[in-house]
Design an enzyme around this catalytic site. Structure first.
Site, short mmCIF file in Angstrom:
data_model
loop_
_atom_site.label_atom_id
_atom_site.label_comp_id
_atom_site.label_asym_id
_atom_site.label_seq_id
_atom_site.Cartn_x
_atom_site.Cartn_y
_atom_site.Cartn_z
N ARG A 54 6.24 -12.61 -1.69
CA ARG A 54 4.87 -12.52 -2.19
C ARG A 54 4.72 -11.62 -3.41
O ARG A 54 4.09 -12.01 -4.40
CB ARG A 54 3.92 -11.96 -1.11
CG ARG A 54 3.37 -12.97 -0.18
CD ARG A 54 3.26 -12.39 1.19
NE ARG A 54 4.58 -12.08 1.66
CZ ARG A 54 5.38 -12.98 2.27
NH1 ARG A 54 4.94 -14.17 2.51
NH2 ARG A 54 6.61 -12.67 2.65
N THR A 55 5.27 -10.43 -3.34
CA THR A 55 4.97 -9.48 -4.41
C THR A 55 5.55 -9.96 -5.73
O THR A 55 4.86 -10.03 -6.75
CB THR A 55 5.51 -8.08 -4.04
OG1 THR A 55 5.07 -7.78 -2.72
CG2 THR A 55 5.01 -7.02 -4.99
N LYS A 83 26.84 -1.94 -11.95
CA LYS A 83 27.89 -1.17 -12.65
C LYS A 83 27.59 0.32 -12.60
O LYS A 83 28.30 1.12 -13.21
CB LYS A 83 27.98 -1.63 -14.11
CG LYS A 83 28.28 -3.10 -14.28
CD LYS A 83 28.16 -3.48 -15.77
CE LYS A 83 28.01 -4.97 -15.92
NZ LYS A 83 27.49 -5.33 -17.25
N ARG A 104 10.34 -2.87 -7.53
CA ARG A 104 10.52 -2.60 -6.10
C ARG A 104 11.91 -2.01 -5.91
O ARG A 104 12.89 -2.52 -6.45
CB ARG A 104 10.38 -3.88 -5.27
CG ARG A 104 10.79 -3.68 -3.82
CD ARG A 104 10.46 -4.84 -2.95
NE ARG A 104 9.02 -4.94 -2.75
CZ ARG A 104 8.45 -5.79 -1.90
NH1 ARG A 104 9.20 -6.62 -1.19
NH2 ARG A 104 7.15 -5.83 -1.77
N HIS A 132 3.01 1.14 -1.29
CA HIS A 132 2.99 -0.23 -1.82
C HIS A 132 1.57 -0.46 -2.37
O HIS A 132 0.77 -1.19 -1.79
CB HIS A 132 3.32 -1.21 -0.70
CG HIS A 132 3.63 -2.61 -1.15
ND1 HIS A 132 3.37 -3.08 -2.41
CD2 HIS A 132 4.18 -3.64 -0.47
CE1 HIS A 132 3.74 -4.35 -2.50
NE2 HIS A 132 4.24 -4.71 -1.33
N1 CP Z 1 3.68 -8.10 1.38
C1 CP Z 1 4.88 -8.04 0.72
O1 CP Z 1 5.24 -7.02 0.11
O2 CP Z 1 5.63 -9.18 0.84
P1 CP Z 1 7.03 -9.40 0.14
O3 CP Z 1 8.01 -8.43 0.76
O4 CP Z 1 7.38 -10.84 0.42
O5 CP Z 1 6.88 -9.12 -1.32
#
Ligand code: CP
Length: 308
Positions: A54-55, A83, A104, A132
């Site tokens: 999703r993100t 590396k 991320r 998040h």
């Molecule tokens: N909600 C969320 O962070 O989903 P993903 O891990 O699929 O990005």
């Protein structure tokens, strides 16, 4: 003014700035065509050192729907990270190619480190078990569009409250609004961290109770936020296996809840919501995922300075 800013922690934006993002997201939802070229010539870099559906894809869809373009990696092993390149050097390089970056990383604090070395806005797309913030924007936009505002709600949060970064960010964000109460439902081993209890809830005199049974929260909740047990954060597989199916929301439990309660989940779901619940109109987690794309459109448009 959000142009040029980073988003690392949900508290980085004032309430007024958050409201501006939500108002722009509302406008994009009402009239997406009006925004389909505002980011023409702009590039988003997605730097994903951890898996995501999703993100990453909602960030990419958001930039494409604004008329911009995307580049990046979804597996650090396919980049020079394999590396031994540091986050600092990676973001310095990406700053030469892109206008905004979403990152991320499995280590807490990585997005903040990146923001120190970056010359473009950095958006924290999840740092370890910490925060998040764009999931929180997603959750808040969903609450705003279904409940009207962020006050006077009983919010039950269920599952892995220890490792669930979406939970930490959401509690922080909602603690800024009046007259909310939290029902924190988890096994004893997966309780919300002390720093959230002391520095966020107690410090702001926010009512909360910790519960072990989900049934005990169902009647009172206005919002039920389900989460999965975060397998990737466990040191011991046996502990994960023992805890992973502790909570499974099913139809019988939904029958106990208010008629206007909403069920949210940041997704991915594993077993914690039975598929039969998907047909209940109060289960809005896929709508929530869609709002995630719109709010990321609004966020990036603001950080790039292409929309007021
Ligand atoms: N909600 C969320 O962070 O989903 P993903 O891990 O699929 O990005």
């Amino acid at each position: 003014m959000l142009k040029g800013r980073n988003l690392i922690d949900p508290m980085d934006f004032s309430l007024k700035e958050l409201e501006e993002v939500f108002q722009l997201a509302d406008s994009i939802i009402e009239n997406p065509q009006q925004y389909s070229e505002v980011a023409k010539g702009k590039i988003l870099a997605t730097l994903f050192y951890e898996p995501s559906t999703r993100t990453r894809l909602s960030f990419e869809a958001a930039m494409l729907r604004l008329g911009g373009q995307v580049l990046g990696f979804s597996d650090a092993n396919s980049s020079s990270v394999s590396k031994g390149e540091s986050v600092a050097d990676t973001i310095r390089t990406i700053s030469c190619y892109a206008d905004v970056a979403a990152m991320r990383h499995p280590k807490e604090g990585s997005a903040m480190v990146a923001s120190i070395y970056s010359t473009i806005p950095v958006i924290n797309a999840g740092d370890g078990g910490h925060q998040h913030p764009t999931q929180t924007l997603t959750d808040l936009l969903t609450i705003r569009r279904t409940k009207g505002d962020f006050t006077n709600n009983v919010i039950a949060i269920c599952g892995d409250l220890k490792f669930g970064r979406t939970v930490h960010s959401l509690v922080k964000a909602l603690s800024r609004y009046k007259n909310n109460k939290f029902l924190l439902v988890s096994p004893n081993e997966l309780r919300i961290p002390d720093y959230i209890k002391k520095e966020v809830l107690e410090k702001n005199n926010i009512e909360f109770v910790e519960l072990e049974k989900l049934e005990d929260a169902m009647q009172e909740a206005d919002i039920l936020y389900m989460t999965r047990v975060q397998k990737e954060r466990f040191f011991n597989e046996d502990d994960y296996v023992r805890l992973k199916d502790r909570y499974i929301l099913n139809k019988e439990m939904m029958d106990l809840a208010k008629k206007d309660m909403i069920v949210l989940h940041p997704l991915p779901r594993v077993n914690e919501i039975s598929y039969e619940v998907d047909n209940d109109e109060r289960a809005i987690y896929f709508q929530q995922a869609k709002y995630g794309m719109y709010v990321r459109m609004a966020l990036m448009a603001k950080l790039m300075g292409v929309c007021e």
